[in-house]
Scaffold this active site. Sequence first.
Site, PDB file in Angstrom:
ATOM      1  N   PRO A 190     -41.324  26.102 -18.066  1.00  0.00           N
ATOM      2  CA  PRO A 190     -41.944  27.091 -18.955  1.00  0.00           C
ATOM      3  C   PRO A 190     -42.176  26.541 -20.351  1.00  0.00           C
ATOM      4  CG  PRO A 190     -39.603  27.531 -18.684  1.00  0.00           C
ATOM      5  CD  PRO A 190     -39.890  26.305 -17.889  1.00  0.00           C
TER       6      PRO A 190
ATOM      7  N   TYR B 141     -59.077  31.899 -26.294  1.00  0.00           N
ATOM      8  CA  TYR B 141     -58.799  32.633 -25.045  1.00  0.00           C
ATOM      9  C   TYR B 141     -58.960  34.140 -25.192  1.00  0.00           C
ATOM     10  CZ  TYR B 141     -55.975  28.349 -24.689  1.00  0.00           C
ATOM     11  OH  TYR B 141     -55.533  27.064 -24.720  1.00  0.00           O
TER      12      TYR B 141
ATOM     13  N   CYS C  91     -65.332  28.098 -41.813  1.00  0.00           N
ATOM     14  CA  CYS C  91     -66.767  28.371 -41.716  1.00  0.00           C
ATOM     15  C   CYS C  91     -67.223  28.339 -40.267  1.00  0.00           C
ATOM     16  CB  CYS C  91     -67.542  27.391 -42.581  1.00  0.00           C
ATOM     17  SG  CYS C  91     -67.419  27.869 -44.304  1.00  0.00           S
ATOM     18  N   GLU C  92     -66.700  29.240 -39.530  1.00  0.00           N
ATOM     19  CA  GLU C  92     -67.035  29.536 -38.135  1.00  0.00           C
ATOM     20  C   GLU C  92     -66.614  30.989 -37.980  1.00  0.00           C
ATOM     21  OE1 GLU C  92     -67.474  27.468 -35.110  1.00  0.00           O
ATOM     22  OE2 GLU C  92     -67.386  25.510 -36.090  1.00  0.00           O
TER      23      GLU C  92
HETATM   24  N1  LLP Z   1     -46.379  22.858 -16.690  1.00  0.00           N
HETATM   25  C1  LLP Z   1     -47.615  22.333 -16.740  1.00  0.00           C
HETATM   26  C2  LLP Z   1     -47.962  21.225 -15.872  1.00  0.00           C
HETATM   27  C3  LLP Z   1     -48.561  22.857 -17.640  1.00  0.00           C
HETATM   28  O1  LLP Z   1     -49.788  22.344 -17.680  1.00  0.00           O
HETATM   29  C4  LLP Z   1     -48.200  23.928 -18.493  1.00  0.00           C
HETATM   30  C5  LLP Z   1     -49.143  24.481 -19.436  1.00  0.00           C
HETATM   31  C6  LLP Z   1     -46.893  24.440 -18.416  1.00  0.00           C
HETATM   32  C7  LLP Z   1     -46.021  23.873 -17.495  1.00  0.00           C
HETATM   33  C8  LLP Z   1     -46.394  25.562 -19.284  1.00  0.00           C
HETATM   34  O2  LLP Z   1     -47.105  26.746 -19.147  1.00  0.00           O
HETATM   35  P1  LLP Z   1     -46.573  28.057 -19.913  1.00  0.00           P
HETATM   36  O3  LLP Z   1     -45.201  28.388 -19.377  1.00  0.00           O
HETATM   37  O4  LLP Z   1     -46.520  27.730 -21.342  1.00  0.00           O
HETATM   38  O5  LLP Z   1     -47.562  29.109 -19.602  1.00  0.00           O
HETATM   39  N2  LLP Z   1     -52.780  26.823 -24.555  1.00  0.00           N
HETATM   40  C9  LLP Z   1     -52.747  27.916 -23.591  1.00  0.00           C
HETATM   41  C10 LLP Z   1     -51.813  27.642 -22.452  1.00  0.00           C
HETATM   42  C11 LLP Z   1     -52.185  26.377 -21.724  1.00  0.00           C
HETATM   43  C12 LLP Z   1     -51.067  25.862 -20.972  1.00  0.00           C
HETATM   44  C13 LLP Z   1     -51.346  24.494 -20.436  1.00  0.00           C
HETATM   45  N3  LLP Z   1     -50.357  24.071 -19.532  1.00  0.00           N
HETATM   46  C14 LLP Z   1     -52.376  29.193 -24.326  1.00  0.00           C
HETATM   47  O6  LLP Z   1     -52.134  29.141 -25.513  1.00  0.00           O
HETATM   48  O7  LLP Z   1     -52.351  30.246 -23.708  1.00  0.00           O
END
Ligand code: LLP
Length: 409
Positions: free
Chosen positions: A270, A312, A338-339
């Site tokens: 996570p 998102y 400036c966007e």
């Molecule tokens: N494991 C892998 C291989 C991943 O690619 C990711 C996230 C995680 C674990 C952790 O996921 P989480 O528990 O944080 O959901 N920037 C986006 C989220 C993209 C996550 C990319 N990979 C946001 O801010 O919602």
Amino acid sequence: MQLSDQNTYSIQNIDPHHFTEKFGSPLYVYDGATIRRKVQELQHAFPGINMKIKYACKANTNLSILRLMREIGVELDVVSPGELEMGLIAGYSASQITFTPSGVPFEEVREAVDAGAIVNVDSIPLLEWFGQTYGNTKPCLIRIKPNVAAGGNAKIMTAHADSKFGISVLLLDQILEVVKKYDIKIIGLHQHTGSDIKDAEPFLKVADILFETAKHFPDLEIVDLGGGFKVSYLPGDQITDMDLLGRKISERFKKFCSEYGRELQLWFEPGKFLVSESGYLLVNATVVKEDPARNFVHVNSGLNHLIRPMMYGSYHHILNVSNPAGEPKTYNVVGYICETDTFATDRTLPEVKAGDLLAFLNAGAYGFTMSSNYNARQRPAEILVDQAEAKLIRRRETLEDLLKTQTDL
Ligand code: LLP
């Protein structure tokens, strides 16, 4: 001090005015107690099985956060040599770090293996290279794409058939052929479904796919189900029911282990779940514009500091820290870039005046790590409040920081 918003949301352990007076604005502040609580919640949710947490540190790579994770028994998942190096600097041993690349140059995989990290192999060409290079001398995991669509929005779904991540489970025969050809030691299967997954159902579905696939690999020690648990973004928001998920997964995992004939480790990775709710981005209202179409609150920040709402459509709850009991008014909260960098549309807040201090919630994950220097703006400082101590864990950037890689000054 505790600040409440309609008795639903509160900032605990943190005095935003005190911090911005002392460290300036905008400012990222993280609450260590929240991180500790979230880690414990996860650690206790999987009864009777050998479960390990590998923090997906792309969510927040501040070294102090990494050190805190290490102290409380959380290991690390990294996606680049830079993150790997940060893990090592934070005191992790390489054997506690998993490298989960996504189509990276094979040299990066070599660096990770040389350092002693374990790799999640994410393509057939990489598996071939891994076999040719290491034969059976270095163990690895394989990242399976289970072809399951789940996650908060299309951009953060990573396991559906069209996703770039991992090796499709439909290519199992090809995987087995390469593994056999080079006698590669596969010690684990990995998958990551996506982010912001609320229901237990997708986790159970991918777990079953991995358990079924695992029968073809006799040397497994690990099944890694990735991250993606959904956190709370707004009052009353539904989140992943960790107790329910933990019980159901543990039950199935025990059954799988007994069929497999050995006790395996179950890993989770996570990011958001551990750090999202711990973080606040504190900003000041710069200009309040009463436009005929709508009211705008501009703040001294923008997509350069917190891009999630623009990228998102993510919801970040906003508190007016200066005027919590003000008359409710509806605003578009926008940045100074400036966007079109809209943090919130038609958001009702206690009346905002220029200069008011606002707090964006859920800024602990993918906030600072996704920030940039767009418009030649500098990144904010970061503060960690932990065990009654508030520590500056990253100083505010200066223009000199931005100029130091330019060669023609
Ligand atoms: N494991 C892998 C291989 C991943 O690619 C990711 C996230 C995680 C674990 C952790 O996921 P989480 O528990 O944080 O959901 N920037 C986006 C989220 C993209 C996550 C990319 N990979 C946001 O801010 O919602």
